[in-house]
Design an enzyme around this catalytic site. Sequence first.
Site, PDB file in Angstrom:
ATOM      1  N   ASP A  92       0.819  -1.219   0.000  1.00 56.38           N
ATOM      2  CA  ASP A  92       0.000   0.000   0.000  1.00 56.38           C
ATOM      3  C   ASP A  92       0.856   1.274   0.000  1.00 56.38           C
ATOM      4  OD1 ASP A  92      -1.920  -1.913   0.378  1.00 56.38           O
ATOM      5  OD2 ASP A  92      -2.848  -0.968   2.120  1.00 56.38           O
ATOM      6  N   HIS A 244       3.750  -2.317   2.969  1.00 52.64           N
ATOM      7  CA  HIS A 244       3.757  -0.976   2.368  1.00 52.64           C
ATOM      8  C   HIS A 244       4.981  -0.757   1.483  1.00 52.64           C
ATOM      9  CE1 HIS A 244       0.969  -0.611   5.754  1.00 52.64           C
ATOM     10  NE2 HIS A 244       0.388   0.350   5.056  1.00 52.64           N
TER      11      HIS A 244
HETATM   12 ZN   LIG Z   1      -2.387   3.119   3.338  1.00 54.10          ZN
END
Ligand SMILES: [Zn+2]
Length: 345
Positions: A92, A244
């Site tokens: 992400d 991430h």
């Molecule tokens: Zn996020």
Amino acid sequence: MEEGTEEPTEVRLLMFTRLFTFTVRVLIVLLLLLLCQFYLNIHGISAIYAKSSDLSSELYEQLMLGKRIYPANQEKKTYTKPTQPTVYLTFDDGPSIQTPKVLEILKKDKIKATFFMVGKMAEEHPELVKQVFIAGHTIGNHTYNHVYKQLYNRNLLEFWRQIQQTEKILYSICGIKPELVRAPGGTYTHFDAFYYYDMDEAGYTMMDWNMDSSDSSRANVPADEIVAKIKGSTLNHEVILLMHDGTGHGQTVQALPEIIAYFKKLGYAFAPLTTTVKPVQAPLSPNKPKSPYSYEQFIEQEERVKQDILQRLKRPVILPIGASLLGVTAVLLDGTSLLPDLALP
Ligand SMILES: [Zn+2]
């Protein structure tokens, strides 16, 4: 005189009878017309309006109660369960300078993953969006600016607006309209029934996770801590792992080879998320809905959402020539190709 007076009486009586019969007939016809009108009002055009406004207010009441309602226009989705245990690596907040490093590791292990991109970052790094796309990974929508205060500020319209904005950016770069959406911070406590209703109505699939690497629990979580967190997590047949690839996530990149090795050793397959993967969606918060808008505002909002859905349908999905599925080079909408050596015939 008598005859003369009797005859007109008979005539009058006859006329009266005829008039009476005529009046009764007219009254019957009028009564029938009224009944027809009444019937049409109940079952005809007026009834459709009544039904639809009833449905909307009923829907509004149910959503206000915090119940998840599935829109009537959506068919029940079916999902495919893989036979082999499968892990879906998800990244992400990118694309960022970390993304090419992630891509390199994935390429080495022939793994396809999923990238939930932030519109603002995609706008800044269109070439990275293209690289992710061409490599055959799934791209998902992660809103435009990721700012919780704006996205979950008791009004889903801002969330909705950012999803549309990000979609337009991704569409302009590589012609895709991602159906998979990840809510920044996840849906739990952020989404209420209204958010889910409109996202479902537009055909998006919300995708939370069932394993958190906790690589964003604070700044610069060390790689070994990330790996330890994953190794200590409960395993499911299908693991959707949250990680991430945003700017500050060099440690995630460092941890990635060991994470991959761990799942390989356990016999897991790696796959990108698709709409046939059963999504992980947090239950609605037991708290009252966050959207305290009036019924009128709700109707107004539904109008806006419906208009956007129509606009969205007008954007055709343009498959870039030689889409990456077969491993050949892709020529994107703007005519660029990232692998000119493998130019198409
Ligand atoms: Zn996020």
